[in-house]
Write a protein that holds these residues in place. Structure first.
Motif, PDB file in Angstrom:
ATOM      1  N   SER A  59       0.729  -1.321   0.021  1.00 55.67           N
ATOM      2  CA  SER A  59      -0.078  -0.087   0.035  1.00 55.67           C
ATOM      3  C   SER A  59       0.974   1.163   0.000  1.00 55.67           C
ATOM      4  O   SER A  59       0.318   2.230  -0.493  1.00 55.67           O
ATOM      5  N   THR A  60       1.983   1.190   0.458  1.00 49.57           N
ATOM      6  CA  THR A  60       2.899   2.378   0.528  1.00 49.57           C
ATOM      7  C   THR A  60       3.984   2.380  -0.070  1.00 49.57           C
ATOM      8  O   THR A  60       4.884   3.346  -0.457  1.00 49.57           O
ATOM      9  N   GLY A  61       4.530   1.086  -0.505  1.00 50.66           N
ATOM     10  CA  GLY A  61       5.849   0.916  -1.225  1.00 50.66           C
ATOM     11  C   GLY A  61       7.066   1.069  -0.329  1.00 50.66           C
ATOM     12  O   GLY A  61       8.110   1.270  -0.991  1.00 50.66           O
ATOM     13  N   SER A  62       6.919   0.798   1.044  1.00 51.13           N
ATOM     14  CA  SER A  62       8.159   0.987   1.781  1.00 51.13           C
ATOM     15  C   SER A  62       8.803  -0.305   1.555  1.00 51.13           C
ATOM     16  O   SER A  62       8.171  -1.512   1.169  1.00 51.13           O
ATOM     17  N   LEU A  63      10.196  -0.327   2.165  1.00 57.56           N
ATOM     18  CA  LEU A  63      11.084  -1.304   1.782  1.00 57.56           C
ATOM     19  C   LEU A  63      10.569  -2.426   2.783  1.00 57.56           C
ATOM     20  O   LEU A  63      10.601  -3.626   2.264  1.00 57.56           O
ATOM     21  N   VAL A  64      10.053  -2.497   3.915  1.00 54.25           N
ATOM     22  CA  VAL A  64       9.699  -3.354   4.688  1.00 54.25           C
ATOM     23  C   VAL A  64       8.528  -3.874   3.913  1.00 54.25           C
ATOM     24  O   VAL A  64       8.438  -5.276   4.074  1.00 54.25           O
ATOM     25  N   GLU A  65       7.589  -3.407   3.469  1.00 53.95           N
ATOM     26  CA  GLU A  65       6.479  -4.096   2.652  1.00 53.95           C
ATOM     27  C   GLU A  65       7.107  -5.036   1.413  1.00 53.95           C
ATOM     28  O   GLU A  65       6.618  -5.933   1.223  1.00 53.95           O
ATOM     29  N   LYS A  66       7.981  -4.489   0.702  1.00 53.45           N
ATOM     30  CA  LYS A  66       8.644  -5.118  -0.250  1.00 53.45           C
ATOM     31  C   LYS A  66       9.348  -6.448   0.053  1.00 53.45           C
ATOM     32  O   LYS A  66       9.082  -7.212  -0.605  1.00 53.45           O
ATOM     33  N   LEU A  67      10.039  -6.276   1.009  1.00 63.20           N
ATOM     34  CA  LEU A  67      10.771  -7.418   1.354  1.00 63.20           C
ATOM     35  C   LEU A  67       9.805  -8.378   2.168  1.00 63.20           C
ATOM     36  O   LEU A  67      10.060  -9.729   1.779  1.00 63.20           O
ATOM     37  N   ILE A  68       8.652  -8.319   2.949  1.00 65.87           N
ATOM     38  CA  ILE A  68       7.761  -9.122   3.377  1.00 65.87           C
ATOM     39  C   ILE A  68       7.083  -9.793   2.026  1.00 65.87           C
ATOM     40  O   ILE A  68       6.630 -10.982   1.938  1.00 65.87           O
ATOM     41  N   ALA A  69       6.774  -9.031   1.031  1.00 65.90           N
ATOM     42  CA  ALA A  69       6.005  -9.405  -0.157  1.00 65.90           C
ATOM     43  C   ALA A  69       6.998 -10.422  -0.961  1.00 65.90           C
ATOM     44  O   ALA A  69       6.666 -11.452  -1.503  1.00 65.90           O
ATOM     45  N   TYR A  70       8.279 -10.010  -1.006  1.00 65.32           N
ATOM     46  CA  TYR A  70       9.194 -11.063  -1.754  1.00 65.32           C
ATOM     47  C   TYR A  70       9.412 -12.412  -0.803  1.00 65.32           C
ATOM     48  O   TYR A  70       9.436 -13.244  -1.457  1.00 65.32           O
ATOM     49  N   ASP A  71       9.499 -12.304   0.539  1.00 67.48           N
ATOM     50  CA  ASP A  71       9.265 -13.223   1.366  1.00 67.48           C
ATOM     51  C   ASP A  71       8.309 -14.350   1.130  1.00 67.48           C
ATOM     52  O   ASP A  71       8.465 -15.600   0.821  1.00 67.48           O
ATOM     53  N   LYS A  72       7.023 -13.646   0.905  1.00 70.94           N
ATOM     54  CA  LYS A  72       5.832 -14.439   0.497  1.00 70.94           C
ATOM     55  C   LYS A  72       5.987 -15.169  -0.844  1.00 70.94           C
ATOM     56  O   LYS A  72       5.658 -16.163  -1.118  1.00 70.94           O
ATOM     57  N   TRP A  73       6.536 -14.468  -1.862  1.00 69.18           N
ATOM     58  CA  TRP A  73       6.849 -14.725  -3.245  1.00 69.18           C
ATOM     59  C   TRP A  73       7.695 -16.067  -3.095  1.00 69.18           C
ATOM     60  O   TRP A  73       7.546 -17.152  -3.866  1.00 69.18           O
ATOM     61  N   VAL A  74       8.929 -16.092  -2.334  1.00 69.74           N
ATOM     62  CA  VAL A  74       9.705 -16.937  -2.506  1.00 69.74           C
ATOM     63  C   VAL A  74       9.211 -18.325  -1.818  1.00 69.74           C
ATOM     64  O   VAL A  74       9.313 -19.517  -2.509  1.00 69.74           O
ATOM     65  N   VAL A  75       8.355 -17.882  -0.627  1.00 72.98           N
ATOM     66  CA  VAL A  75       7.862 -19.243  -0.113  1.00 72.98           C
ATOM     67  C   VAL A  75       6.840 -20.015  -0.941  1.00 72.98           C
ATOM     68  O   VAL A  75       6.898 -21.071  -1.319  1.00 72.98           O
TER      69      VAL A  75
END
Length: 484
Positions: free
Chosen positions: A120-136
């Motif tokens: 929703s905001t494009g913050s670094l922590v959001e992007k990292l969590i999204a990448y974490d879910k994508w990898v899983v």
């Protein structure tokens, strides 16, 4: 003849969830599969979560801890299938239909569903969590011990066979999965549809989240040490080829894990400090429980008037039948979850003489109740308790008036009167003092001053004195023997 659609129960624990709950419920309402019921177990929210849930026709129940909320939802579900959801998740419109089709067609017991992040905001922590879910998701890493993805869609029959986790605020879902794996369930992985997840948007919120998880970590570790310890390691999907798809994000995943560990570690440390404080500060309650147990040693039945959610009867060796009465339904539900009483009845405590027969119970007790009534109502209650008791009535209340406002959504928690030793002497009670010298404690029986260790020790040491000189005690323990 058209085949009747199977009912699906969607379970959602909530606590102060108003920011995301409406979107979650809108996504359920938008499902292509029409036969759905929504079960919400609320943790006594202070915002509009319950009102929002009711506006969508959800069935509302109450439970304080996350694991208890999951179990409460399950208990009240009528569907053949149960979808375990969180209040910050949004469903793909065809998700429920796809899960039902997969289970009915492939004879699966459970479905693990692909999860994605809502950025929703494009913050670094959001992007990292999204990448974490994508990898899983890319690795379909759903191993019960070393994996990450967990099944969310289950047949209710399967859930009925497990030993449900209780009193946990974290890893409750992992417990459920481990129980099902032990029973040999057949699980499918579904990624043609997905669950979208609102994530925290800044590092401060991320740290607070895992600090809270850390506070619940020790309780979870006690029950399933192996799996919980394994889930605490870096995700094994971090060491897969997929995780290197964006090398700079791979380094971010390691950063994410390090911050998790530090925040959770601080939470664990806070848990142990809290346990130490509880031991020191509440040690004075030991005398109270011993006294209560001694006075109930010769009874076979007890009526607990105003039993609340956590009756002191849970702390003593209970050898008798007990009935709990309370006006606040969420408190009754919470007490039921912990199994304190053998039976319950919801109703006005001032109407107990109409609920039960004369001399129906050996003992009638009112622990931390009478101060919530007006003085005249309190005297009225004492008279009615005497009519229902065969052997004795027991009352515990603060010594004098202490201000207290409603809490946990319970309007009946406000204090309306104060009682002293002479009030009970006039009614023929024997009075003892408990919880130390009265000037050490204030609202909610908390110690007034720091350091709490020092004042807690002083409170404990004063217990023998106030027991025999109750005018000096913080709380009064009053007993009246009923003459036959």
């Amino acid at each position: 003849m058209k085949k009747k659609l199977l009912l699906v129960s969607i379970n959602i624990p909530t606590y102060n969830s108003e920011k995301t709950l409406r979107e979650t419920l809108e996504s359920i309402r938008s499902q292509s599969y029409p036969r759905i019921e929504v079960i919400v177990a609320d943790g006594y929210s202070r915002d509009s979560s319950v009102a929002i849930a009711k506006s969508f026709g959800a069935k509302i129940f109450y439970a304080e801890k996350l694991a208890d909320a999951r179990y409460t939802c399950y208990q009240n579900s009528r569907g053949k299938y149960v979808l375990i959801l969180d209040s910050d998740q949004v469903l793909h419109p065809k998700l429920v239909a796809a899960c039902v089709k997969l289970c009915e067609g492939g004879k699966y017991d459970a479905v693990t569903i692909s999860e994605r992040s809502i950025i929703s905001t494009g913050s670094l922590v959001e992007k990292l969590i999204a990448y974490d879910k994508w990898v899983v998701d890319k690795n379909r890493d759903a191993d019960a011990v070393f994996g990450t993805a967990l099944p969310r869609f289950f047949s209710r029959k399967t859930l009925s066979t497990i030993c449900w986790p209780r009193n946990l605020i974290v890893f409750d879902h992992t417990y459920i999965y481990m129980e099902l794996v032990r029973l040999g369930i057949r699980t499918a992985y579904l990624n043609s549809v997905y669950i979208s997840h609102h994530e925290v948007t800044d590092w401060g919120s991320f740290v607070k989240k895992f600090y809270r998880y850390g506070r619940g970590y020790v309780e979870a570790l006690r029950g399933q040490p192996g799996p919980i310890a394994a889930h605490s390691l870096p995700r094994r999907s971090y060491f897969s080829k997929a995780s290197l798809a964006k090398p700079h994000y791979f380094l971010g995943l390691l950063l994410l894990y390090c911050v998790k560990v530090i925040a959770a570690g601080l939470g664990v440390l806070s848990y142990f400090i809290g346990e130490l404080k509880h031991i020191v500060v509440s040690r004075g309650d030991w005398a109270y429980y011993v006294t209560l147990g001694r006075y109930l040693n010769d009874v076979e039945s007890v009526l607990d008037v105003g039993c609340g959610s956590n009756s002191p009867l849970a702390k003593i060796q209970k050898h008798f039948y007990s009935m709990g009465v309370d006006m606040f339904q969420p408190s009754i539900e919470q007490s039921k979850n912990t199994g304190i009483h053998d039976a319950y009845k919801r109703g006005d405590v001032l109407a107990i003489d109409r609920m039960f027969g004369k001399k129906q119970f050996d003992a009638v007790i009112a622990l931390d109740l009478i101060e919530h009534l007006q003085k005249k109502q309190g005297y009225d209650l004492v008279g009615k308790m005497g009519k229902l008791a065969k052997k004795k009535i027991i009352i515990m209340t603060p010594n004098g008036f202490y201000k207290q406002e409603p809490y946990e959504g319970n309007p009946y928690q406000v204090h309306r009167s104060g009682w002293d030793v002479d009030d009970f002497f006039k009614l023929g009670f024997t009075v003892r003092g408990i919880r130390g010298i009265k000037w050490l404690r204030g609202e909610y029986a908390t110690l007034k001053w720091k350091p709490w260790v020092v004042w807690g020790v002083i409170s404990v040491l004063s217990e023998p004195f106030v027991y025999f000189f109750p005018r000096w005690a913080y709380q009064l323990f009053a007993v009246k023997e009923i003459k036959s």
